[in-house]
Scaffold this active site. Structure first.
Site, PDB file in Angstrom:
ATOM      1  N   GLN A  85      14.274 -13.884  25.985  1.00  0.00           N
ATOM      2  CA  GLN A  85      14.767 -14.960  26.846  1.00  0.00           C
ATOM      3  C   GLN A  85      15.129 -14.581  28.287  1.00  0.00           C
ATOM      4  O   GLN A  85      14.810 -15.317  29.221  1.00  0.00           O
ATOM      5  CB  GLN A  85      15.998 -15.629  26.193  1.00  0.00           C
ATOM      6  CG  GLN A  85      16.438 -16.850  26.945  1.00  0.00           C
ATOM      7  CD  GLN A  85      17.670 -17.531  26.405  1.00  0.00           C
ATOM      8  OE1 GLN A  85      18.267 -18.343  27.088  1.00  0.00           O
ATOM      9  NE2 GLN A  85      18.086 -17.253  25.194  1.00  0.00           N
ATOM     10  N   ASP A 105      21.557 -14.349  28.697  1.00  0.00           N
ATOM     11  CA  ASP A 105      20.108 -14.265  28.881  1.00  0.00           C
ATOM     12  C   ASP A 105      19.639 -15.054  30.103  1.00  0.00           C
ATOM     13  O   ASP A 105      19.157 -14.498  31.077  1.00  0.00           O
ATOM     14  CB  ASP A 105      19.388 -14.811  27.647  1.00  0.00           C
ATOM     15  CG  ASP A 105      19.333 -13.786  26.529  1.00  0.00           C
ATOM     16  OD1 ASP A 105      19.469 -12.590  26.817  1.00  0.00           O
ATOM     17  OD2 ASP A 105      19.155 -14.189  25.370  1.00  0.00           O
ATOM     18  N   GLY A 132      40.253 -24.263  36.972  1.00  0.00           N
ATOM     19  CA  GLY A 132      40.686 -24.347  38.368  1.00  0.00           C
ATOM     20  C   GLY A 132      42.119 -24.820  38.488  1.00  0.00           C
ATOM     21  O   GLY A 132      42.890 -24.756  37.529  1.00  0.00           O
ATOM     22  N   GLY A 133      42.459 -25.333  39.659  1.00  0.00           N
ATOM     23  CA  GLY A 133      43.834 -25.728  39.920  1.00  0.00           C
ATOM     24  C   GLY A 133      44.167 -27.157  39.484  1.00  0.00           C
ATOM     25  O   GLY A 133      45.303 -27.590  39.608  1.00  0.00           O
ATOM     26  N   GLU A 180      21.874 -11.876  23.742  1.00  0.00           N
ATOM     27  CA  GLU A 180      22.766 -12.864  24.369  1.00  0.00           C
ATOM     28  C   GLU A 180      24.250 -12.706  24.018  1.00  0.00           C
ATOM     29  O   GLU A 180      25.098 -12.518  24.882  1.00  0.00           O
ATOM     30  CB  GLU A 180      22.281 -14.270  23.955  1.00  0.00           C
ATOM     31  CG  GLU A 180      23.212 -15.402  24.309  1.00  0.00           C
ATOM     32  CD  GLU A 180      23.302 -15.650  25.804  1.00  0.00           C
ATOM     33  OE1 GLU A 180      22.274 -15.686  26.471  1.00  0.00           O
ATOM     34  OE2 GLU A 180      24.438 -15.808  26.310  1.00  0.00           O
TER      35      GLU A 180
HETATM   36  N1  CAO Z   1       1.777  -2.670  24.256  1.00  0.00           N
HETATM   37  C1  CAO Z   1       2.279  -1.616  23.598  1.00  0.00           C
HETATM   38  N2  CAO Z   1       3.591  -1.433  23.350  1.00  0.00           N
HETATM   39  C2  CAO Z   1       4.414  -2.404  23.808  1.00  0.00           C
HETATM   40  C3  CAO Z   1       3.966  -3.523  24.499  1.00  0.00           C
HETATM   41  C4  CAO Z   1       2.573  -3.646  24.728  1.00  0.00           C
HETATM   42  N3  CAO Z   1       2.044  -4.670  25.376  1.00  0.00           N
HETATM   43  N4  CAO Z   1       5.023  -4.298  24.819  1.00  0.00           N
HETATM   44  C5  CAO Z   1       6.106  -3.664  24.327  1.00  0.00           C
HETATM   45  N5  CAO Z   1       5.745  -2.522  23.724  1.00  0.00           N
HETATM   46  C6  CAO Z   1       6.616  -1.539  23.075  1.00  0.00           C
HETATM   47  C7  CAO Z   1       7.628  -0.923  24.000  1.00  0.00           C
HETATM   48  O1  CAO Z   1       7.021   0.052  24.802  1.00  0.00           O
HETATM   49  C8  CAO Z   1       8.624  -0.361  23.013  1.00  0.00           C
HETATM   50  O2  CAO Z   1       8.153   0.865  22.523  1.00  0.00           O
HETATM   51  P1  CAO Z   1       9.079   2.192  22.396  1.00  0.00           P
HETATM   52  O3  CAO Z   1      10.288   1.770  21.631  1.00  0.00           O
HETATM   53  O4  CAO Z   1       8.212   3.141  21.645  1.00  0.00           O
HETATM   54  O5  CAO Z   1       9.411   2.651  23.742  1.00  0.00           O
HETATM   55  C9  CAO Z   1       8.547  -1.349  21.861  1.00  0.00           C
HETATM   56  O6  CAO Z   1       7.415  -2.183  22.123  1.00  0.00           O
HETATM   57  C10 CAO Z   1       9.750  -2.225  21.639  1.00  0.00           C
HETATM   58  O7  CAO Z   1      10.338  -2.667  22.843  1.00  0.00           O
HETATM   59  P2  CAO Z   1      11.871  -3.041  22.868  1.00  0.00           P
HETATM   60  O8  CAO Z   1      12.678  -1.878  22.376  1.00  0.00           O
HETATM   61  O9  CAO Z   1      12.203  -3.567  24.209  1.00  0.00           O
HETATM   62  O10 CAO Z   1      11.942  -4.252  21.823  1.00  0.00           O
HETATM   63  P3  CAO Z   1      12.977  -4.518  20.659  1.00  0.00           P
HETATM   64  O11 CAO Z   1      12.484  -5.736  19.976  1.00  0.00           O
HETATM   65  O12 CAO Z   1      13.226  -3.341  19.801  1.00  0.00           O
HETATM   66  O13 CAO Z   1      14.342  -4.847  21.427  1.00  0.00           O
HETATM   67  C11 CAO Z   1      15.706  -6.087  22.980  1.00  0.00           C
HETATM   68  C12 CAO Z   1      14.527  -6.112  22.008  1.00  0.00           C
HETATM   69  C13 CAO Z   1      15.776  -7.437  23.654  1.00  0.00           C
HETATM   70  C14 CAO Z   1      17.001  -5.826  22.207  1.00  0.00           C
HETATM   71  C15 CAO Z   1      15.495  -4.970  24.014  1.00  0.00           C
HETATM   72  O14 CAO Z   1      14.245  -5.157  24.612  1.00  0.00           O
HETATM   73  C16 CAO Z   1      16.557  -4.935  25.092  1.00  0.00           C
HETATM   74  O15 CAO Z   1      17.671  -4.475  24.878  1.00  0.00           O
HETATM   75  N6  CAO Z   1      16.197  -5.387  26.305  1.00  0.00           N
HETATM   76  C17 CAO Z   1      17.080  -5.334  27.454  1.00  0.00           C
HETATM   77  C18 CAO Z   1      18.140  -6.379  27.393  1.00  0.00           C
HETATM   78  C19 CAO Z   1      17.581  -7.767  27.258  1.00  0.00           C
HETATM   79  O16 CAO Z   1      16.793  -8.247  28.017  1.00  0.00           O
HETATM   80  N7  CAO Z   1      18.088  -8.457  26.253  1.00  0.00           N
HETATM   81  C20 CAO Z   1      17.873  -9.881  26.161  1.00  0.00           C
HETATM   82  C21 CAO Z   1      16.914 -10.250  25.188  1.00  0.00           C
HETATM   83  S1  CAO Z   1      16.881 -11.978  25.081  1.00  0.00           S
HETATM   84  O17 CAO Z   1      18.099 -12.312  24.016  1.00  0.00           O
END
Ligand code: CAO
Length: 482
Positions: A72, A223, A302-303, A194
């Site tokens: 998001q 988000d 607020g106030g 979020e």
């Molecule tokens: N091709 C190949 N690999 C890909 C890819 C693609 N097109 N797109 C993503 N990947 C890989 C990434 O490189 C990552 O690999 P590694 O772990 O080996 O480095 C893997 O996919 C997973 O990515 P991620 O860790 O970002 O995803 P997740 O689902 O485990 O975590 C989230 C999700 C949101 C918790 C994490 O991305 C995060 O903390 N983001 C920052 C904060 C944020 O934006 N949070 C809000 C999310 S909305 O509620």
């Protein structure tokens, strides 16, 4: 204390100064002109367009975004940029795409509303960024885009091989923008969603009722709020690039974004050191304050004291309520309206400080009046005499509100596999950059056109990329040939 100079003497001295300056040998004409030239940012501003407003393109026309976002926060940011005219190319993992495509699906095997409502006006290319051919495409994308936006877990972009140094070497003009859960510090490696951000950013500890647990809010301040902050950072970095010619990194941590939205509570935290927060209803109830800002229920931030009051039908309708603000300048009108004219002169009610310890009683009394009317009747009666009130509108009521449809704040979008659905349109209205909301892309819908038309790969190169499986399942004939 130094004595103030009489005004006359001052002006005399000033006029002497003018004479003295004027008596100096005048500087050459050209030099004098240069001296008074106003300082500019260095950006060239063209002559005003002669086209009608709204007919000369979009604010971010010509800007291309490499959208490496998911879920998001990041997609909110890139959707805003797309609405403002940027060409947003979303990179998605082959076969899967943004995880939200398949989350909270209401219609089986159709992109979820979660996805469609956050990815309007974008193009989608599928690409395995961890493959050799995928990286070749990414390099070309970096060289052809103005900003890369990502919200992967900390370190994921680096692990892919897309370090800032590498991106900057490929394209020194590129802005690299990231959402992370936390900024540098003890939690910077954490993954964040979020509600984690709402809790860590000070929202949850200050939301809810004093005698209840902390609460998260329905507004996605972690988000969507952070995505909004990031979009501003990107536009500013692009603006600065006009002057410096180089890109920069933009980081918005979700904790920081939430805290920014909770700044009034940090204000109150510091006020606590100087005594109780007397506009909190806790004060009127004689409940002592602790060390930290407490949850204040529906107290106004607020106030001007406010509270949520029941309206006619509250027994069966969970949204038959109104937010009522006892704004000081309209106090007398409130007294008249609710049938308490004696409060206008009663020393216990006439002035705001006298009312503070009695807020609970005052709102209970106003509620006796609001309960005799629907929230819309209260709205009409109060607004007629400038009393600020806010009906509690349900999502159903908002979806059906004609004025929101008319302004494009709620839009109906058609989607090839889902059909028609409602979405929230662009809340930022620019008079010369009109937003048209178009549907979200299907997974990999634009892979071919981006490879050929944007990145200018030759048919042979495209065949090679595809055969490697970097954009999705490799064509069978080619796989067999390998
Ligand atoms: N091709 C190949 N690999 C890909 C890819 C693609 N097109 N797109 C993503 N990947 C890989 C990434 O490189 C990552 O690999 P590694 O772990 O080996 O480095 C893997 O996919 C997973 O990515 P991620 O860790 O970002 O995803 P997740 O689902 O485990 O975590 C989230 C999700 C949101 C918790 C994490 O991305 C995060 O903390 N983001 C920052 C904060 C944020 O934006 N949070 C809000 C999310 S909305 O509620």
């Amino acid at each position: 204390m130094a004595k103030k100079k009489p005004a006359r003497a001052k002006s005399k001295a000033a006029s002497r100064k003018v004479v003295k300056l004027a008596s100096r040998k005048p500087a050459p004409k050209l030099k004098a002109k240069a001296a008074v030239k106003p300082k500019t940012t260095g950006n060239r501003v063209p002559k005003p367009s002669s086209k009608p407003f709204g007919k000369d393109g979009k604010a971010l026309d010509g800007i291309r975004i490499l959208d490496f976002t998911h879920v998001q926060s990041g997609p909110t940011c890139t959707q805003l940029l797309a609405w403002l005219g940027a060409d947003v190319i979303k990179i998605e993992r082959p076969g899967v795409g943004d995880i939200t495509r398949g989350q909270l699906q209401d219609v089986p095997n159709v992109d979820s509303l979660y996805f469609t409502m956050l990815n309007h006006n974008k193009r989608s290319i599928t690409l395995d960024s961890k493959s050799k051919q995928g990286m070749k495409v990414l390099e070309r994308l970096v060289k052809n885009c103005d900003a890369l936006v990502e919200n992967f877990a900390p370190g994921a972009l680096d692990r892919m091989g897309l370090t800032w140094e590498r991106i900057h070497a490929w394209n020194p003009r590129m802005v690299v923008a990231s959402v992370k859960g936390f900024g540098p510090g003890p939690y910077e490696e954490c993954k964040v969603y979020e509600n984690v951000a709402q809790c860590a950013g000070g929202s949850a500890s200050t939301t809810g009722f004093r005698d209840g647990p902390p609460l998260v809010t329905g507004a996605q301040i972690g988000d969507s709020g952070t995505g909004l902050h990031l979009a501003l950072g990107i536009v500013c970095a692009l603006f600065q690039r006009n002057r410096t010619g180089r890109g920069q990194r933009v980081l918005t941590a979700m904790q920081d974004g939430v805290l920014n939205l909770c700044r009034v509570k940090l204000r109150d935290q510091q006020r606590l050191a100087h005594g109780p927060l007397n506009e909190y209803s806790q004060y009127g109830e004689n409940i002592p304050f602790g060390e930290a800002v407490p949850r204040a229920g529906n107290d106004s931030g607020g106030g001007q004291p406010g509270w949520i009051l029941k309206c006619k039908g509250w027994e069966t309708d969970p949204d038959a309520y109104i937010y009522f603000i006892t704004q000081a300048p309209v106090w007398e009108k409130i007294c008249e309206l609710i049938g308490k004219p004696e409060w206008k002169t009663d020393p216990d009610y006439a002035k705001p400080p006298a009312r503070l310890p009695r807020l609970k009683h005052i709102f209970n009394t106003i509620e006796q009046w609001t309960m005799t009317k629907t929230k819309f009747e209260v709205m009409e009666l109060c607004n007629a005499v400038d009393i600020p009130v806010g009906p509690i509108l349900s999502m159903k009521e908002l979806a059906e509100e004609p004025s929101l449809r008319a302004t494009g704040t709620i839009v109906e979008v058609d989607h090839p596999t889902r059909g028609k659905y409602l979405s929230v349109g662009n809340p930022i209205k620019l008079s010369d950059s009109i937003t048209e909301v178009t549907r979200s892309p299907l997974l990999g819908e634009h892979t071919n056109e981006i490879l050929s038309k944007v990145l200018k790969f030759t048919p042979a190169e495209i065949a090679e990329i595809k055969a490697s499986g970097a954009t999705g399942e490799a064509p069978k004939a080619k796989m067999a040939a390998e």
